[in-house]
Write a protein that holds these residues in place. Sequence first.
Motif: not given
Length: 348
Positions: A184-187, A200-201, A346-348
Amino acid sequence: MKIVLFGAGGFIGSHLVEHLAARAEHDIVAVDVSDDKLAGIPPTAYRFHRADIRSDRDLVDELIAEADLVVDLVAYANPSIYVEAPLEVVDLNFVANLDIVERCVRHRRRLIQYSSCEVYGKFSGREGDRVDEEADLVYGPVSKHRWIYASAKQLLERIIHAHGLAGQLEFTILRPFNFIGPRLDYLVPPGTRGGPRVFAHFMSALLSGGPLQLVDGGTARRSFLHIADATAAFQAVLDDPDGSRNAIFNVGNPDNDTSIRGLAEVMLDVYWELTGEEPTSELVTVAAEDFYGAGYDDDGRLPPDITRLSALGWKPQRDLRTTVRETMAYYLGEHAAGRLSVPALPVR
Ligand code: NAD
Ligand code: UGA
């Protein structure tokens, strides 16, 4: 049957491809701008096209013409993007998706469209209430750009439905309610604001020892569904083309309804259970405007009524704690093996 999946490289798409590949009953064509999340699936089990549905329109048309079934998962699906880049959300989630719908109409292809529970908007109710597929759709003001996502999804649904009514399209619309699971999503680095969806948060925070940030105190409620139950729901639709023809389905687990604070508490507890270590992360409250920006708004999301999908023989199997535990076990395992890390920037 040849199944083409747009957005196959995402969280849900990668699980659908994995599932379909394991069954080996169909030709699978996966389309996405990225295939990172498909890495563990044998490449011989499916065909991948790295393509952008907004610009590679000839390829999109060719693939739809060749397909027996089209599954559309492409969207920006993180609320922070709705607030930061509302026009991009319309361009991808509505304009580019409409192009796929129109090509399905032209080529007379069946379409399974992933919409969202967010189309219901600010629905509210009493303890024990559920939202069914015929409920009213109620949104906040235009200045609250969070609702641009639901508006785009809603209009797309209405156009698909109208094509169905006109006898021009065979479709199924699915409205997912907060699926969680591996990939799910990204770290994100500790203390990040905006960015991915809540699980993910919180997972990032637990892995880094940073705070679990509760937006406006974490009183908002969500019903979380295990991704394996979500994939089984897709299979139930696939298995019953007559029962799912030109119909809209909620896909969620009403028994897994919790406040976001409740989710955080379960995750802290499960972290302790799985690692044997007391988590160092704290729960902190952050104002929605500080976390997302001025255009954010939240809904009083009700749990789904799943009567319709249950009539196809589907039933969610995993309770909240099992859903959270299995998902966290994946992240902890990948982290321990060095295949996943919390980024410093930070990443997207
Ligand atoms: P995701 O972001 O993981 O997947 C979307 C995929 O679309 C990504 O792999 C992305 O690379 C791809 N994509 C984006 N732009 C593209 C383009 N121009 N061309 C080709 N591919 C492109 O999201 P997800 O959680 O897997 O959600 C899939 C769908 O389900 C979305 O439509 C989302 O709105 C909907 N949905 C998901 C949930 C959930 O619980 N995950 C809930 C409600 C709705
Ligand atoms: C999102 C998207 O709009 C849709 O893709 C989809 O309909 C839905 O997820 C879903 O997964 O079904 P939302 O549920 O608001 O909607 O997504 P999250 O970002 O996961 O937020 C859930 C709640 O947690 C919100 O109240 C949010 O404010 C809160 N939150 C989020 C926190 O308290 N802390 C965080 O660190 C992140």
